[in-house]
Write a protein that holds these residues in place. Structure first.
Motif: not given
Length: 239
Positions: A140, A197-198
Motif C-alpha cells: 500500500i 483505505s483498502i
C-alpha cells in the motif's frame, strides 16, 4: 436506560470522573463490545468488563537500549516514566501492544538510532487482525496527512507525506484476517489508515471504522536496528 459512565460508576463504586476516564481509555466493554462514548445510553442491568493493565515486560537491556513488551492501554509516555532515566526512541499508540524501545537521552547510540529511523533503516513488523478476508499479499503506497489537536487523526491525502505498508495474510479467522505487516515509513496511525483505505480496518479500531472488540487488534511483533533485533509475542487475548 442510563448513561454508561453513571452505570459503570455504580457497578464499580467509583467516581463519575474515574468511570469516564476508563471509558475514554478504551478499557470498558459490555458483552464483548467496547464502549467508546461515556454518555452512551445503556440498559440499567448492563454488566461492564474492565480490561486489566498488565505489567510491561523487559525483553532486553544493555548499556545502549532497553526493549519493552508494552501492554495495551498504556501510553508510551507513561511507560517512559516507569523506566526513567530511559527515554523513548519511538512511540506506539495507547491501544497497540508490542516492542517499544528506550535509550539514554543524547547518548551516541541515541543519535545513531535517530538517524537510522530518519533514513528508514529500521525494520518494523506488526501483526493485526482486520475485518474481512485478505487473500493476497500487497503493498500500500498512499500519502498520509495528519491533523494534531487534542487527539491526532490521519487520512489519505495527496497533500500528505509518502507512506509505504506491506501486508501479508497469515491466517483467515472466520470473516477476519490475521496479517503480517511491515512498514517502511512511520506516519501517525499509518497501518490503521492504510488498512481502512483498502476496506479492511483493524478489528477494535473505533477511530477508523473497525468492528467492535475489547481492544485494538494491533501488535508490534518485531523491530531491528543497528545490529539489534527484538521480538515480542502477542498476548493470549490477541489471538
Amino acid at each position: 436506560m442510563d448513561k454508561a459512565y453513571k452505570l459503570l460508576s455504580l457497578q464499580e463504586k467509583i467516581s463519575h470522573k474515574k468511570a469516564k476516564s476508563l471509558i475514554d481509555d478504551g478499557r470498558i466493554s459490555v458483552n464483548g463490545k467496547k464502549i467508546t462514548i461515556a454518555r452512551a445510553e445503556l440498559a440499567k442491568n448492563s454488566i461492564f468488563d474492565i480490561a486489566p493493565i498488565t505489567k510491561p515486560q523487559i525483553i532486553f537491556e544493555d548499556e545502549n537500549i532497553l526493549a519493552i513488551n508494552k501492554p495495551p492501554f498504556v501510553e508510551s509516555y507513561a511507560l517512559a516514566k516507569m523506566f526513567a532515566p530511559w527515554v523513548l526512541l519511538h512511540r506506539l499508540d495507547k491501544e497497540t501492544s508490542g516492542v517499544i524501545l528506550l535509550v539514554i537521552e543524547n547518548s551516541p547510540f541515541h543519535i545513531q538510532a535517530k538517524m537510522a529511523f530518519k533514513k528508514q533503516a529500521v525494520y518494523k513488523e506488526y501483526q493485526a487482525i482486520t475485518d474481512g478476508i485478505i487473500a493476497e499479499a500487497c503493498e500500500i503506497n498512499k500519502p498520509i496527512l495528519t491533523f494534531k489537536g487534542t487527539h491526532a487523526k490521519s487520512k489519505i491525502s495527496k497533500d500528505g507525506l509518502n507512506a509505504t505498508t506491506l501486508i501479508k495474510p497469515l491466517k483467515i479467522i472466520g470473516k477476519k484476517t490475521l496479517l503480517e505487516i511491515i512498514i517502511k515509513t512511520g506516519r501517525t496511525h499509518q497501518i490503521r489508515v492504510h488498512l481502512q483505505s483498502i476496506g479492511h480496518p483493524i478489528v477494535g479500531d473505533s477511530l477508523y471504522g473497525g468492528s467492535n472488540a475489547k481492544r485494538l487488534m494491533l501488535h508490534a511483533h518485531k523491530i531491528a536496528l543497528l545490529g539489534y533485533e527484538f521480538i515480542a509475542k502477542a498476548s493470549d487475548d490477541f489471538l
